[in-house]
Design a protein around this motif. Structure first.
Motif, PDB file in Angstrom:
ATOM      1  N   THR B 424       0.826  -1.206   0.000  1.00  0.00           N
ATOM      2  CA  THR B 424       0.000   0.000   0.000  1.00  0.00           C
ATOM      3  C   THR B 424       0.859   1.254   0.000  1.00  0.00           C
ATOM      4  OG1 THR B 424      -1.519  -1.253   1.354  1.00  0.00           O
ATOM      5  CG2 THR B 424      -1.971   1.079   1.134  1.00  0.00           C
ATOM      6  N   THR B 425       1.894   1.294   0.866  1.00  0.00           N
ATOM      7  CA  THR B 425       2.718   2.509   0.899  1.00  0.00           C
ATOM      8  C   THR B 425       3.438   2.686  -0.426  1.00  0.00           C
ATOM      9  OG1 THR B 425       4.090   1.140   2.291  1.00  0.00           O
ATOM     10  CG2 THR B 425       3.222   3.096   3.279  1.00  0.00           C
ATOM     11  N   LEU B 428       0.939   4.150  -2.677  1.00  0.00           N
ATOM     12  CA  LEU B 428       0.636   5.541  -2.344  1.00  0.00           C
ATOM     13  C   LEU B 428       1.767   6.474  -2.768  1.00  0.00           C
ATOM     14  CD1 LEU B 428      -0.985   5.210   1.177  1.00  0.00           C
ATOM     15  CD2 LEU B 428      -2.074   5.781  -0.980  1.00  0.00           C
ATOM     16  N   ALA B 432       0.130   9.143  -5.087  1.00  0.00           N
ATOM     17  CA  ALA B 432      -0.401  10.310  -4.387  1.00  0.00           C
ATOM     18  C   ALA B 432       0.546  11.488  -4.255  1.00  0.00           C
ATOM     19  CB  ALA B 432      -0.891   9.876  -3.006  1.00  0.00           C
ATOM     20  N   PHE B 762      -8.432  10.836  -5.347  1.00  0.00           N
ATOM     21  CA  PHE B 762      -7.683   9.871  -4.549  1.00  0.00           C
ATOM     22  C   PHE B 762      -8.471   9.463  -3.303  1.00  0.00           C
ATOM     23  CE2 PHE B 762      -4.836   9.510  -0.856  1.00  0.00           C
ATOM     24  CZ  PHE B 762      -4.188   8.344  -1.192  1.00  0.00           C
ATOM     25  N   VAL B 766      -9.987   5.779  -2.248  1.00  0.00           N
ATOM     26  CA  VAL B 766      -9.646   5.080  -1.009  1.00  0.00           C
ATOM     27  C   VAL B 766     -10.902   4.775  -0.197  1.00  0.00           C
ATOM     28  CG1 VAL B 766      -8.475   5.296   1.201  1.00  0.00           C
ATOM     29  CG2 VAL B 766      -7.333   6.026  -0.880  1.00  0.00           C
TER      30      VAL B 766
END
Lengths: 109, 889
Positions: B424-425, B428, B432, B762, B766
């Motif tokens: 996930t990181t 991101l 993002a 974004f 999510v």
């Protein structure tokens, strides 16, 4: 020379050797050592017990409570398989160190 | 007392045994001596003598024995734990579907939460790379409308002298982007020209080399400090780069130092150079008291002075300035000090709060779900647990057994969760960058790992003391009774209903959040930007300042560029403008209207300069009058205003033919700020210049020739794919001026608008992803509880059908059973949704936090899914053949 101090560091191996014949209590161990050395062993009898318990903790001896020949409660010790291996190793170690000492003493200076 | 305690602790009468053993020895020795002829008395004395210091040996033996027993006890305990653990693993392996479902669910919850934790840690908690960053503030002037502007350089000098040592340091920064030759052609490099004491004020130590000295900032020394980013991209990250020279706008600078990563003040700075080394055009602008652009002022608060006390020290200087220079400073007499931390973080705290809340809810839901699964298993294992309880296992032991299983599940979930968090990181960080700052600091490390494990343990506690307690409650009789009676224990039934209610409520809150984000996106797409962004290619043109210092030459270059671009095959209309919409650039000008008396320094409009084809190219509608014509480039000054300006200053009148005065607002021009009176010839529609979600502002359009800007934007209307025209356009522009930096000059307006929408898109992605997960989990929960309860009621249902009940009506009875849970979950979920809405408020647009449509929609979706999830297993249960059921049981 009728008395001998126990060589430093050898009490453990003497005890292991004494126990290797089968289950025996502390007094029995001492009596056996006395007999084998013709009473020339110079050591306080109480010193045997810390050694016994140390060997037990190390897992070289196992102990159980039993009844002695004269019908009294006594703690019997026997060698564990690890104790038997330790006896062999210790015996070799003592032999070699005594041999080394003898060789030094016999040598020409 | 002590002896008893020890005996109890070690399970062996330790001192007594030692005494017995030693006494036996002495007694045996005495007997042997007696046999040799000594008297009993002498024999005992001799035995004691030979034995030595009995007390000392006793202590030594006791110590050894104590150690041995202590260790034995631990080995035994460890053995117990290993046995229990092995049992737990075996049980879990026998139920792979339960174990897998539980681990995956927890991995999702723990992983998402851990990922957001690492974001929070990297973005909010990781300190800025400055000494005491909390003491850094930006200094602005503020007017009564709460607009702010940076100080002009003369103002900065006055204030700096005025506040004295009320601040620890204060520095002025002026930014320009001189072109630097590179193998790919010239590239503009954003360079901050800084006043003396800048780095000391900022509190930075160099990574390599050194920073600017006071002497260097005061002289025209040709030295620069490179940012980490510039050093790694343009200087190859070479540690020997110190001493190398670079060329900026035909002038040579020596690189004397490199700053650590993440040092970025102002945020765009790639290089820092002495203010005195500013090129001539910049220095002319710097001298003007009405020059409030491309500048920033930073100050460091003293440790013993609060923000408001410092503001007080500035206030006097500001008031004095407003009184001394009313023509430029009237009304701008309030000082605004913005903390640097707030500037760097921007909206990140609010966005992270939304993320945190979302994943927190998902984690709760995951726990609740696994708890539900565990509860079903506890009921199914009722007989085993009952037998254990009947055989004397205490409530704690039953709980311990279940807790160990939960621990295994939770730690496996945490382990898998770390993988989820890493993925996930990583996602991101690539997805993002326009949404969250400082993503380079975000990493999954030992701290993150610790967090995941801590969450796992927390989950274990929740899982163990939920189902475990229920299972152990009431003792063996209850559990055995449960099994014998053949229907669900009331306690576990109630617990399961509670869990399902919670799941539904959480899902509802997240669905409502999704609704709010979707409504926000739809509101944003409903906003008319005022122009047509489709198929608009933009090119930023920044001619080398040294070569184009003369305004006439600059205007001529722009004219030729526009002409040449229009001739490229495939290009539609072409226009020039100083600032395009959504480009993030703008320049305000004071504005005065002929015939209006209520003039004050706060009347402002965006100063826009354009070429004649601009409105046609951008598809901005002309509302009245006429557009700019080629003849206007050289003739009498004319202006075109937007609708907002027209309605504000000429309400119910036609502004065409009226006059207004603006101030020339172009960087680095000698005539900067000089008034320009122009006749209004037309009114055009409004454009969302600052972004789709920003308010409309008054705008004045003038011919670009009134004050040719040092850089300009070219807008190119392309019928097809804008990207395909980039190579021929670049080729053509280069043939006109080979020194134009064109490497990163191309963009499309569609991209720019999408970047503006990115944060909301974004967040919507999510929140809606997690809402779908939540909905699915809740549906599975409801489905599971129904399937389980109808399976237990098979016999009863079969009997009813056999006795003549209408089989078609039975599912409705079962569905009615879920209604109480829904009836509690909906108000609970709406209350949670309102709280979620309040947290999300800063990220919403065009929709209220308590939007009834979003709430109603979420409620409707939830109720239908819940009912469907009940109806499907219920219908299957009702479809059984009664004869078969009755025979089998």
């Amino acid at each position: 020379m009728d008395a001998a101090d126990v060589l430093p560091g050898t009490l453990d191996v003497l005890v292991l050797k004494a126990v290797s014949g089968g289950p025996v209590h502390g007094f029995g161990i001492f009596r056996w050592l006395e007999r084998i050395t013709n009473g020339r062993l110079q050591v306080e009898e109480g010193a045997l017990y810390p050694a016994l318990h140390r060997l037990e903790r190390r897992g070289w001896l196992a102990a159980h409570w039993g009844i002695s020949d004269n019908n009294r409660r006594a703690k019997y010790y026997r060698l564990t398989p690890r104790g038997r291996r330790a006896l062999l190793a210790e015996t070799a170690r003592v032999h070699s160190s005594i041999a080394a000492v003898q060789r030094v003493l016999a040598a020409q200076v | 007392m002590r002896r008893d305690l020890r005996s109890e602790l070690f399970g062996e009468r330790l001192p007594a045994d030692v005494d017995d053993e030693l006494a036996f020895h002495i007694e045996e020795r005495a007997r042997a001596l007696e046999a040799d002829g000594l008297s009993r008395e002498d024999a005992l004395r001799e035995a004691h003598r030979r034995f030595g210091d009995a007390a000392r040996y006793r202590r030594a033996v006791s110590r050894e024995a104590g150690r041995r027993l202590f260790r034995a006890r631990w080995v035994e305990r460890l053995g117990d734990a290993t046995r229990d653990l092995r049992y737990a693993l075996r049980t879990l392996a026998r139920n792979p579907s339960y174990s897998l479902a539980a681990v995956v669910t927890l991995a999702l919850g723990i992983g998402a939460t851990t990922a957001v934790f690492s974001l929070v840690r990297g973005i909010l908690l990781h300190a800025l790379p400055y000494d005491h960053p909390e003491r850094l503030v930006e200094v602005y002037e503020q007017n009564p409308q709460a607009s702010i502007r940076p100080l002009s350089y003369p103002t900065f000098q006055d204030w700096h002298a005025g506040v004295g040592d009320a601040v620890e340091g204060m520095a002025f920064v002026y930014g320009i982007a001189p072109p630097m030759p590179t193998p790919e052609g010239p590239v503009p490099v954003l360079t901050a020209f800084v006043s003396e004491g800048f780095f000391r004020t900022l509190g930075v130590r160099p990574l390599l080399g050194r920073l600017l000295t006071g002497e260097e900032t005061a002289t025209e020394a040709g030295v620069v400090v490179a940012s980490y980013d510039f050093w790694s991209r343009r200087l190859g990250g070479d540690p020997g780069a110190i001493g190398r020279t670079i060329v900026l706008d035909d002038r040579t600078f020596v690189v004397i130092g490199v700053t650590p990563p993440e040092v970025a003040y102002p945020s765009w700075a790639q290089l820092w150079a002495p203010l005195a080394a500013l090129p001539d055009a910049g220095r002319r602008a710097l001298a003007r008291r009405d020059r409030h652009a491309d500048a920033a002022v930073i100050a460091r608060l003293r440790p013993d002075r609060s923000l408001s006390a410092t503001r007080g020290a500035f206030a006097q200087a500001a008031e004095q300035q407003a009184a001394t220079y009313p023509e430029t400073a009237a009304g701008w007499d309030v000082v605004r000090l913005n903390r640097l931390r707030d500037l760097v973080l921007g909206n990140a705290p609010q966005r992270l709060t939304v993320l945190g809340l979302t994943v927190g809810l998902v984690l709760v839901l995951a726990c609740v779900n696994v708890m539900g699964l565990a509860l079903v298993r506890v009921t199914a294992r009722g007989r085993e647990l009952a037998v254990r309880a009947a055989l004397g296992a205490g409530r704690l032991q039953v709980i311990r057994l279940l807790a160990l299983e939960s621990l295994v599940v939770a730690l496996a979930g945490a382990g898998a969760g770390v993988c989820v968090a890493i993925a996930t990181t990583r996602y991101l960080r690539t997805a993002a960058p326009t949404v969250l700052p400082r993503l380079a600091n975000v990493r999954v490390d030992l701290g993150t790992l610790g967090f995941a494990v801590a969450l796992g343990i927390l989950v274990t506690v929740a899982l163990a003391f939920g189902p475990g307690w229920v299972a152990a409650r009431g003792g063996p009789r209850n559990l055995l009774g449960t099994v014998r009676a053949g229907h669900a224990d009331r306690a576990t039934g109630r617990a399961r209903a509670t869990l399902v209610t919670l799941q539904l409520a959480v899902a509802l809150a997240l669905l409502a959040g999704t609704g709010l984000m979707l409504r926000t996106l739809s509101a944003l797409s409903d906003v008319d930007p005022g122009f047509d962004p489709d198929g608009l290619l933009t090119v930023r043109l920044q001619p080398p300042a040294a070569r184009y210092d003369d305004p006439a030459r600059l205007a001529e270059l722009y004219r030729r560029v526009e002409e040449a671009a229009a001739q490229v095959p495939g290009v539609g209309r072409v226009a020039l403008s100083n600032h395009l919409p959504a480009s993030g650039s703008w320049m305000p000008t004071p504005i005065a209207i002929d015939g209006r008396t209520s003039e004050n320094a706060t009347d402002q409009a965006l100063f826009r300069t354009i070429s004649p084809g601009y409105f046609a190219t951008m598809h901005i509608p002309l509302l009245s009058g006429r557009a700019l014509e080629p003849g206007d480039l050289a003739g009498e000054p004319v202006a075109i205003v937007n609708r907002t300006l027209a309605e504000r200053y000429w309400p119910n009148e036609n502004p065409v033919g009226r006059f207004l005065t603006v101030h020339r607002s172009v960087q680095g021009r000698g005539d900067f700020g000089e008034p320009l009176r122009a006749r209004v010839v037309g009114v055009v529609g409004d454009v969302r210049h600052m972004g789709i979600d920003q308010p409309l502002l008054p705008e004045v359009y003038l011919p670009y020739t009134v004050n040719p800007p040092t850089w300009i934007q070219l807008a190119v209307r392309v019928p097809g794919d804008p990207g395909s025209l980039i190579p021929p356009l670049r080729e053509r522009l280069r043939s006109i001026e080979p020194l134009l930096p064109l490497a990163d000059a191309f963009d499309t307006l569609e991209h720019r608008l999408a970047r503006g929408r990115a944060p909301r898109t974004f967040l919507a992605q999510v929140v809606s992803t997690f809402a779908l997960v939540a909905l699915a989990l809740a549906a599975v929960g409801v489905w599971g509880i129904t399937a389980y309860s109808v399976a237990r009621r098979r016999y009863e249902i079969g009997l009813r059908v056999a006795l003549g009940a209408d089989a078609a009506r039975i599912p409705f009875g079962i569905v009615a059973g879920i209604l109480p849970a829904i009836a509690v979950a909906v108000p609970l979920g709406i209350a949670a949704a309102l709280a979620v809405g309040r947290v999300m408020r800063s990220q919403l647009f065009g929709v209220s936090a308590a939007d009834p449509l979003a709430l109603a929609g979420a409620g409707a979706v939830l109720v239908s899914v819940a009912i469907l999830a009940t109806y499907l297993p219920a219908r299957r249960a009702a479809g059984v053949d009664p004869a078969e059921v009755l025979r089998s049981d």
